[in-house]
Scaffold this motif. Structure first.
Motif, PDB file in Angstrom:
ATOM      1  N   ALA A  79     -29.140 -12.556 -58.256  1.00 37.04           N
ATOM      2  CA  ALA A  79     -28.273 -12.728 -57.202  1.00 37.04           C
ATOM      3  C   ALA A  79     -28.968 -12.849 -55.806  1.00 37.04           C
ATOM      4  N   ASN A  80     -29.765 -11.633 -55.821  1.00 34.26           N
ATOM      5  CA  ASN A  80     -30.910 -11.675 -54.633  1.00 34.26           C
ATOM      6  C   ASN A  80     -31.643 -12.735 -54.293  1.00 34.26           C
ATOM      7  N   ALA A  81     -32.350 -13.010 -55.417  1.00 32.82           N
ATOM      8  CA  ALA A  81     -33.108 -14.307 -55.371  1.00 32.82           C
ATOM      9  C   ALA A  81     -32.387 -15.551 -54.864  1.00 32.82           C
ATOM     10  N   VAL A  82     -31.420 -15.847 -55.516  1.00 29.92           N
ATOM     11  CA  VAL A  82     -30.661 -17.033 -55.186  1.00 29.92           C
ATOM     12  C   VAL A  82     -30.007 -17.044 -53.743  1.00 29.92           C
ATOM     13  N   ARG A  83     -29.479 -15.692 -53.370  1.00 28.92           N
ATOM     14  CA  ARG A  83     -28.942 -15.621 -52.063  1.00 28.92           C
ATOM     15  C   ARG A  83     -30.122 -15.969 -50.842  1.00 28.92           C
TER      16      ARG A  83
END
Length: 247
Positions: free
Chosen positions: A145-149
Protein backbone atom coordinates in the motif's frame (compact mmCIF):
# COMPACT_ATOMS: atom_id res chain seq x y z
CA UNK A 1 5.91 15.52 37.96
CA UNK A 2 4.01 17.17 35.10
CA UNK A 3 4.21 20.93 34.74
CA UNK A 4 1.07 23.01 35.40
CA UNK A 5 -1.16 23.14 32.37
CA UNK A 6 -2.27 26.78 32.18
CA UNK A 7 -0.89 27.15 28.67
CA UNK A 8 0.19 23.86 27.07
CA UNK A 9 2.85 24.02 24.39
CA UNK A 10 2.10 20.56 23.05
CA UNK A 11 -1.17 18.63 22.76
CA UNK A 12 -0.98 14.86 22.34
CA UNK A 13 -4.10 13.67 20.52
CA UNK A 14 -5.06 10.00 20.85
CA UNK A 15 -8.05 8.38 19.12
CA UNK A 16 -9.31 5.41 21.12
CA UNK A 17 -11.89 2.71 20.51
CA UNK A 18 -12.18 -0.12 23.02
CA UNK A 19 -8.70 0.53 24.41
CA UNK A 20 -9.51 0.42 28.14
CA UNK A 21 -6.43 -1.62 29.15
CA UNK A 22 -4.13 0.80 27.32
CA UNK A 23 -5.42 4.12 28.66
CA UNK A 24 -3.51 4.49 31.91
CA UNK A 25 -0.23 2.83 30.80
CA UNK A 26 -0.12 5.02 27.70
CA UNK A 27 -0.89 8.27 29.51
CA UNK A 28 1.72 7.41 32.15
CA UNK A 29 4.33 6.91 29.42
CA UNK A 30 3.43 10.22 27.79
CA UNK A 31 3.76 12.05 31.11
CA UNK A 32 7.19 10.50 31.65
CA UNK A 33 8.35 11.33 28.11
CA UNK A 34 7.21 14.96 28.43
CA UNK A 35 8.40 15.58 31.97
CA UNK A 36 9.14 19.30 32.35
CA UNK A 37 7.03 20.25 29.31
CA UNK A 38 3.70 22.10 29.43
CA UNK A 39 1.53 19.54 27.70
CA UNK A 40 -1.96 18.11 27.59
CA UNK A 41 -3.28 14.76 26.41
CA UNK A 42 -6.52 14.88 24.43
CA UNK A 43 -8.12 11.44 24.30
CA UNK A 44 -11.12 10.85 22.07
CA UNK A 45 -13.23 7.82 22.91
CA UNK A 46 -14.72 6.88 19.56
CA UNK A 47 -17.91 5.17 20.74
CA UNK A 48 -16.21 2.45 22.79
CA UNK A 49 -18.29 -0.39 24.24
CA UNK A 50 -15.76 -1.35 26.92
CA UNK A 51 -14.44 0.52 29.99
CA UNK A 52 -12.45 3.11 28.04
CA UNK A 53 -14.55 5.99 29.42
CA UNK A 54 -14.02 4.83 33.02
CA UNK A 55 -10.27 4.52 32.53
CA UNK A 56 -10.18 8.00 30.97
CA UNK A 57 -11.93 9.38 34.07
CA UNK A 58 -9.16 7.86 36.19
CA UNK A 59 -6.49 9.37 33.91
CA UNK A 60 -8.10 12.81 34.15
CA UNK A 61 -7.80 12.67 37.95
CA UNK A 62 -4.06 12.05 37.76
CA UNK A 63 -2.76 13.75 34.61
CA UNK A 64 -3.47 16.77 32.36
CA UNK A 65 -5.95 14.81 30.26
CA UNK A 66 -8.90 16.15 28.29
CA UNK A 67 -11.39 13.41 27.41
CA UNK A 68 -14.00 13.54 24.66
CA UNK A 69 -16.49 10.87 23.62
CA UNK A 70 -18.27 10.21 20.36
CA UNK A 71 -21.74 8.84 21.09
CA UNK A 72 -21.25 6.38 18.21
CA UNK A 73 -18.09 5.35 16.44
CA UNK A 74 -17.26 7.78 13.63
CA UNK A 75 -13.83 6.42 12.72
CA UNK A 76 -10.22 7.24 13.51
CA UNK A 77 -10.02 10.36 11.36
CA UNK A 78 -13.11 11.85 13.00
CA UNK A 79 -11.57 11.17 16.41
CA UNK A 80 -8.34 12.90 15.41
CA UNK A 81 -10.29 15.89 14.08
CA UNK A 82 -12.31 16.17 17.29
CA UNK A 83 -9.11 15.99 19.32
CA UNK A 84 -7.26 18.65 17.33
CA UNK A 85 -10.27 20.98 17.50
CA UNK A 86 -10.34 20.59 21.29
CA UNK A 87 -6.57 20.96 21.70
CA UNK A 88 -5.18 24.22 23.11
CA UNK A 89 -1.51 23.98 22.16
CA UNK A 90 0.07 25.32 18.93
CA UNK A 91 1.78 21.95 18.32
CA UNK A 92 0.01 18.61 17.94
CA UNK A 93 1.39 15.10 18.30
CA UNK A 94 -0.82 12.18 17.35
CA UNK A 95 -0.36 8.53 18.22
CA UNK A 96 -2.50 5.43 18.19
CA UNK A 97 -4.29 4.26 21.32
CA UNK A 98 -3.06 0.66 21.11
CA UNK A 99 0.30 1.32 22.77
CA UNK A 100 2.36 0.30 19.74
CA UNK A 101 3.71 3.83 19.17
CA UNK A 102 6.38 4.76 21.71
CA UNK A 103 5.71 8.09 23.49
CA UNK A 104 9.46 8.38 24.13
CA UNK A 105 9.79 9.35 20.44
CA UNK A 106 7.58 12.45 20.77
CA UNK A 107 10.35 14.81 22.00
CA UNK A 108 12.55 13.86 19.03
CA UNK A 109 9.82 14.65 16.50
CA UNK A 110 8.90 17.87 18.29
CA UNK A 111 12.53 19.00 18.43
CA UNK A 112 12.92 18.55 14.68
CA UNK A 113 9.63 20.31 13.95
CA UNK A 114 10.61 23.35 16.03
CA UNK A 115 14.13 23.43 14.59
CA UNK A 116 12.79 23.62 11.04
CA UNK A 117 9.92 25.97 11.80
CA UNK A 118 12.19 28.96 11.15
CA UNK A 119 11.99 28.26 7.40
CA UNK A 120 8.43 29.58 7.50
CA UNK A 121 7.09 26.57 5.58
CA UNK A 122 4.55 24.44 7.51
CA UNK A 123 6.08 21.11 8.42
CA UNK A 124 4.73 17.65 9.19
CA UNK A 125 7.13 15.25 10.90
CA UNK A 126 5.98 11.68 10.28
CA UNK A 127 7.17 8.67 12.21
CA UNK A 128 8.76 5.84 10.23
CA UNK A 129 8.41 2.40 11.81
CA UNK A 130 11.67 0.91 10.57
CA UNK A 131 11.25 -2.35 12.49
CA UNK A 132 7.53 -3.05 12.65
CA UNK A 133 6.13 -5.45 15.25
CA UNK A 134 2.99 -6.44 13.35
CA UNK A 135 1.94 -9.72 11.76
CA UNK A 136 3.57 -10.78 8.50
CA UNK A 137 0.35 -10.22 6.56
CA UNK A 138 -0.02 -6.69 7.92
CA UNK A 139 3.59 -5.82 7.12
CA UNK A 140 3.33 -7.09 3.54
CA UNK A 141 0.02 -5.37 2.80
CA UNK A 142 1.31 -2.11 4.31
CA UNK A 143 4.48 -2.29 2.22
CA UNK A 144 2.45 -2.76 -0.96
CA UNK A 145 0.00 0.00 0.00
CA UNK A 146 2.83 2.41 0.81
CA UNK A 147 4.51 1.74 -2.55
CA UNK A 148 1.29 2.24 -4.54
CA UNK A 149 0.34 5.35 -2.57
CA UNK A 150 3.80 6.90 -2.93
CA UNK A 151 3.75 6.28 -6.69
CA UNK A 152 0.29 7.76 -7.22
CA UNK A 153 0.34 10.60 -4.69
CA UNK A 154 4.05 11.47 -4.54
CA UNK A 155 3.78 12.08 -0.80
CA UNK A 156 7.50 11.50 -0.08
CA UNK A 157 6.70 9.38 2.99
CA UNK A 158 7.87 5.77 3.50
CA UNK A 159 5.33 5.01 6.25
CA UNK A 160 2.26 7.21 6.10
CA UNK A 161 0.31 4.68 8.20
CA UNK A 162 2.36 5.36 11.32
CA UNK A 163 0.07 6.99 13.90
CA UNK A 164 2.92 8.99 15.41
CA UNK A 165 3.06 12.38 13.70
CA UNK A 166 3.78 15.95 14.80
CA UNK A 167 2.62 19.17 13.17
CA UNK A 168 1.37 22.70 13.87
CA UNK A 169 -2.30 22.78 14.85
CA UNK A 170 -2.92 25.63 12.39
CA UNK A 171 -1.62 23.49 9.52
CA UNK A 172 -4.02 20.66 10.29
CA UNK A 173 -7.00 23.00 10.54
CA UNK A 174 -6.29 24.24 7.00
CA UNK A 175 -6.51 20.73 5.50
CA UNK A 176 -9.63 19.28 3.87
CA UNK A 177 -11.40 16.88 6.23
CA UNK A 178 -12.91 13.54 5.29
CA UNK A 179 -13.17 9.98 6.56
CA UNK A 180 -9.77 8.20 6.59
CA UNK A 181 -7.88 11.48 6.05
CA UNK A 182 -5.41 10.48 8.78
CA UNK A 183 -3.86 8.01 6.32
CA UNK A 184 -3.17 10.76 3.80
CA UNK A 185 -1.86 13.60 5.96
CA UNK A 186 1.51 13.81 4.13
CA UNK A 187 -0.15 14.17 0.72
CA UNK A 188 -2.62 16.73 2.10
CA UNK A 189 0.17 18.76 3.71
CA UNK A 190 2.12 18.83 0.45
CA UNK A 191 -1.04 19.91 -1.38
CA UNK A 192 -1.28 22.77 1.10
CA UNK A 193 2.26 23.93 0.31
CA UNK A 194 3.89 22.41 3.39
CA UNK A 195 6.86 20.08 3.82
CA UNK A 196 6.97 16.49 5.02
CA UNK A 197 9.93 14.81 6.69
CA UNK A 198 10.21 11.37 8.29
CA UNK A 199 11.94 10.30 11.48
CA UNK A 200 12.71 6.69 12.46
CA UNK A 201 10.64 5.70 15.49
CA UNK A 202 10.25 2.69 17.72
CA UNK A 203 7.38 0.29 17.14
CA UNK A 204 6.13 -2.17 19.72
CA UNK A 205 3.93 -5.27 19.63
CA UNK A 206 0.39 -4.90 20.93
CA UNK A 207 0.30 -6.46 24.39
CA UNK A 208 -3.17 -5.37 25.55
CA UNK A 209 -6.51 -5.45 23.75
CA UNK A 210 -7.07 -6.27 20.09
CA UNK A 211 -7.03 -4.37 16.81
CA UNK A 212 -10.23 -2.56 15.85
CA UNK A 213 -9.31 -2.24 12.18
CA UNK A 214 -8.93 -5.25 9.89
CA UNK A 215 -6.53 -5.51 6.96
CA UNK A 216 -9.36 -6.18 4.51
CA UNK A 217 -11.29 -3.15 5.80
CA UNK A 218 -8.35 -0.89 5.03
CA UNK A 219 -7.85 -2.36 1.56
CA UNK A 220 -11.51 -1.96 0.63
CA UNK A 221 -11.64 1.75 1.44
CA UNK A 222 -8.11 2.65 0.33
CA UNK A 223 -8.86 2.65 -3.40
CA UNK A 224 -11.71 5.15 -3.22
CA UNK A 225 -9.82 7.24 -0.67
CA UNK A 226 -6.75 7.42 -2.89
CA UNK A 227 -8.81 8.42 -5.90
CA UNK A 228 -10.39 11.15 -3.80
CA UNK A 229 -7.00 12.50 -2.71
CA UNK A 230 -5.78 12.47 -6.32
CA UNK A 231 -8.86 14.49 -7.25
CA UNK A 232 -8.10 16.97 -4.46
CA UNK A 233 -4.53 17.34 -5.67
CA UNK A 234 -5.56 18.03 -9.25
CA UNK A 235 -8.40 20.40 -8.38
CA UNK A 236 -6.35 22.82 -6.30
CA UNK A 237 -3.85 25.46 -7.30
CA UNK A 238 -2.00 27.22 -4.51
CA UNK A 239 -2.36 30.96 -5.10
CA UNK A 240 0.62 33.23 -4.54
CA UNK A 241 -0.89 36.50 -3.39
CA UNK A 242 1.10 39.72 -3.38
CA UNK A 243 0.04 42.80 -1.50
CA UNK A 244 -0.31 45.83 -3.75
CA UNK A 245 1.52 48.97 -2.62
CA UNK A 246 -0.67 51.84 -1.40
CA UNK A 247 -1.30 54.62 -3.89
Amino acid sequence: MAVAQDAPLLSVVIPMRNEAPNVLPLVEEIAAALDGVRFEVVCVDDGSSDETAARLAEAMARFPVVALRHATSCGQSAAVISGVLAARAPWIATLDGDGQNDPADIPKLWSRARAEAASGVPLLVAGHRVARKDSGVKRVTSRIANAVRARLLGDATPDTGCGLKLFPRALFLDLPRFDHMHRYLPALVLRQGGRVVSEPVNHRPRIRGKSNYGTLDRLVVSVSDMLGVIWLQRRWKRPVAQRLPPR
